[in-house]
Enzyme design. Sequence first.
Site, PDB file in Angstrom:
ATOM      1  N   HIS A  98      42.635  34.839  47.804  1.00 24.31           N
ATOM      2  CA  HIS A  98      41.416  35.687  48.115  1.00 24.31           C
ATOM      3  C   HIS A  98      40.224  34.699  48.705  1.00 24.31           C
ATOM      4  O   HIS A  98      40.167  33.688  48.005  1.00 24.31           O
ATOM      5  CB  HIS A  98      41.075  36.488  46.751  1.00 24.31           C
ATOM      6  CG  HIS A  98      40.073  37.639  47.051  1.00 24.31           C
ATOM      7  ND1 HIS A  98      38.763  37.323  47.285  1.00 24.31           N
ATOM      8  CD2 HIS A  98      40.074  38.818  47.123  1.00 24.31           C
ATOM      9  CE1 HIS A  98      37.847  38.535  47.369  1.00 24.31           C
ATOM     10  NE2 HIS A  98      38.822  39.547  47.134  1.00 24.31           N
ATOM     11  N   ASP A 177      42.379  31.808  39.428  1.00 26.59           N
ATOM     12  CA  ASP A 177      41.744  33.078  39.728  1.00 26.59           C
ATOM     13  C   ASP A 177      42.699  34.040  38.948  1.00 26.59           C
ATOM     14  O   ASP A 177      43.799  34.425  39.661  1.00 26.59           O
ATOM     15  CB  ASP A 177      41.547  33.042  41.172  1.00 26.59           C
ATOM     16  CG  ASP A 177      40.996  34.494  41.512  1.00 26.59           C
ATOM     17  OD1 ASP A 177      40.966  35.395  40.498  1.00 26.59           O
ATOM     18  OD2 ASP A 177      41.111  34.663  42.768  1.00 26.59           O
ATOM     19  N   GLN A 180      43.713  39.448  39.496  1.00 23.08           N
ATOM     20  CA  GLN A 180      44.650  40.364  39.420  1.00 23.08           C
ATOM     21  C   GLN A 180      45.706  40.156  38.475  1.00 23.08           C
ATOM     22  O   GLN A 180      46.514  41.234  38.124  1.00 23.08           O
ATOM     23  CB  GLN A 180      45.318  40.535  41.065  1.00 23.08           C
ATOM     24  CG  GLN A 180      44.360  40.761  41.964  1.00 23.08           C
ATOM     25  CD  GLN A 180      43.994  42.023  42.113  1.00 23.08           C
ATOM     26  OE1 GLN A 180      44.453  42.950  41.494  1.00 23.08           O
ATOM     27  NE2 GLN A 180      42.995  42.151  42.903  1.00 23.08           N
ATOM     28  N   LYS A 203      37.897  45.311  37.336  1.00 24.79           N
ATOM     29  CA  LYS A 203      39.411  45.347  37.715  1.00 24.79           C
ATOM     30  C   LYS A 203      40.171  45.635  36.451  1.00 24.79           C
ATOM     31  O   LYS A 203      41.408  46.233  36.624  1.00 24.79           O
ATOM     32  CB  LYS A 203      40.061  44.240  38.321  1.00 24.79           C
ATOM     33  CG  LYS A 203      39.335  43.894  39.608  1.00 24.79           C
ATOM     34  CD  LYS A 203      40.160  42.928  40.375  1.00 24.79           C
ATOM     35  CE  LYS A 203      39.389  42.281  41.774  1.00 24.79           C
ATOM     36  NZ  LYS A 203      39.147  43.289  42.540  1.00 24.79           N
ATOM     37  N   CYS A 345      40.390  40.899  52.134  1.00 27.35           N
ATOM     38  CA  CYS A 345      39.636  39.265  51.757  1.00 27.35           C
ATOM     39  C   CYS A 345      40.717  38.286  51.610  1.00 27.35           C
ATOM     40  O   CYS A 345      40.599  37.274  51.087  1.00 27.35           O
ATOM     41  CB  CYS A 345      38.849  39.261  50.504  1.00 27.35           C
ATOM     42  SG  CYS A 345      37.637  40.758  50.658  1.00 27.35           S
TER      43      CYS A 345
HETATM   44  N1  PMP Z   1      40.233  37.055  43.429  1.00 26.97           N
HETATM   45  C1  PMP Z   1      41.195  38.117  43.763  1.00 26.97           C
HETATM   46  C2  PMP Z   1      42.405  37.863  43.545  1.00 26.97           C
HETATM   47  C3  PMP Z   1      40.779  39.222  43.843  1.00 26.97           C
HETATM   48  O1  PMP Z   1      41.662  40.444  44.141  1.00 26.97           O
HETATM   49  C4  PMP Z   1      39.305  39.808  43.636  1.00 26.97           C
HETATM   50  C5  PMP Z   1      38.852  40.925  44.168  1.00 26.97           C
HETATM   51  N2  PMP Z   1      39.446  41.738  45.108  1.00 26.97           N
HETATM   52  C6  PMP Z   1      38.488  38.742  43.660  1.00 26.97           C
HETATM   53  C7  PMP Z   1      39.005  37.420  43.404  1.00 26.97           C
HETATM   54  C8  PMP Z   1      37.074  38.902  43.649  1.00 26.97           C
HETATM   55  O2  PMP Z   1      36.587  39.745  42.643  1.00 26.97           O
HETATM   56  P1  PMP Z   1      34.909  40.403  42.503  1.00 26.97           P
HETATM   57  O3  PMP Z   1      34.874  40.959  43.624  1.00 26.97           O
HETATM   58  O4  PMP Z   1      35.268  41.325  41.159  1.00 26.97           O
HETATM   59  O5  PMP Z   1      34.223  39.053  42.275  1.00 26.97           O
END
Ligand code: PMP
Length: 389
Positions: A98, A177, A180, A203, A345
């Site tokens: 991401h 990270d 998910q 999430k 993203c």
């Molecule tokens: N890393 C991953 C794998 C994600 O899926 C996301 C959210 N889509 C993020 C980071 C960023 O998370 P946040 O927008 O809650 O900061």
Amino acid sequence: MYLDSAATALKPQTVIDAEKKYLEQYSSNVGRGLYPLAETATEKFEAVREKIARFIGAADTQEIIFTSGTTASINLAAGLLAESVHPADNIVVTEMEHHSNYLPWKELAKKCGASFHVIPITGEGAIDIATLKNSIDERTKIAAFSAVSNVLGTINPVEKFVAAIKGINPQTLVLVDAAQAAPHMRIDVSLWRADFVAFSGHKMFGPTGVGVLYGKAALLETFPPIVFGGGMVFDACAEDTRYREIPYRFEAGTPNIGGVIALGAALDYIENIGFTNIRAYETALTAYAQKRLQETFDDAIRIIGPKDTKDRGGIIAFSLKNIHPHDIAQLLGEQNICVRAGEHCAAPLHRRFGLSATTRLSLSIYNSEEDIEKLITALKEIQKIFSVA
Ligand code: PMP
């Protein structure tokens, strides 16, 4: 019908009630007040820190830093490491990241004059361990990868990857990270052995604006604070400033108190169901969705990511022949079916597969086979519209 839990999960009533109760009954700041209301808020806030430490297998509450979410957590980690990265070093990420676990590292490498290396992924959307090992050397300062991809659903064997990285260079600092992973499977930092782990509350059935950066205590102790203000200092004067102990010296300013307290309720919600049940239910539902989409749309559908459901979470990104993902998402949206379209993203990942965008459905425990059938019926209709056009 909500099929976008990878973006943010729906909130159980207990989470809503916990935040509401804080706002209505004991709204006050934490760590400062000496009156009972503030003491209650502080106790409840700190109890969540303990709960999170237990939830992820951390050795100590000192290792739990509250942030506003995964993005903030990773940027904080990158900020803490800024002084340790030198021009001869390299920083390694993967092609499935991401942007939140890609750009902070790319920018850090640029700022420090270090090199930035992106580990390529396989055609099935996995990271080959031999390729991973080849990417790590004696100059690798940081390696960052996701536990579960937000597009492919790929579940990475975190423990194995961390061991492989540290086996080549024990000095490499590893960030996982877990945005998910946290809602769907047990994070155990004592097994993972990563130096940092980042995740978001929203999430995992909690509110937005709250997240966690886990860091190994011995490592966190080595960093001075990088954000300054109230709550992180013992004493400040022109000559000398004494900063507080970890994790507080990394939590300047008033935190999202109600959000943290409500995140505690979200953890209870998850624990009451149990990760074994969550994973079993979601795996069965994901397998059902993969099978039904594939058999219904056959050659017209391209699902990216691992074929075997045991290697993936409940995230399915796909493209349908001759129909733009944005059209799909918009037409589904008109029927109140919530899916995502775009790059999610993860531009480098889409580039890898030669796709400008995909449609993504992401499942959670409140979804059912009936939802999948409704989605398929709607997709068939959309296909009809576009075959006539
Ligand atoms: N890393 C991953 C794998 C994600 O899926 C996301 C959210 N889509 C993020 C980071 C960023 O998370 P946040 O927008 O809650 O900061």
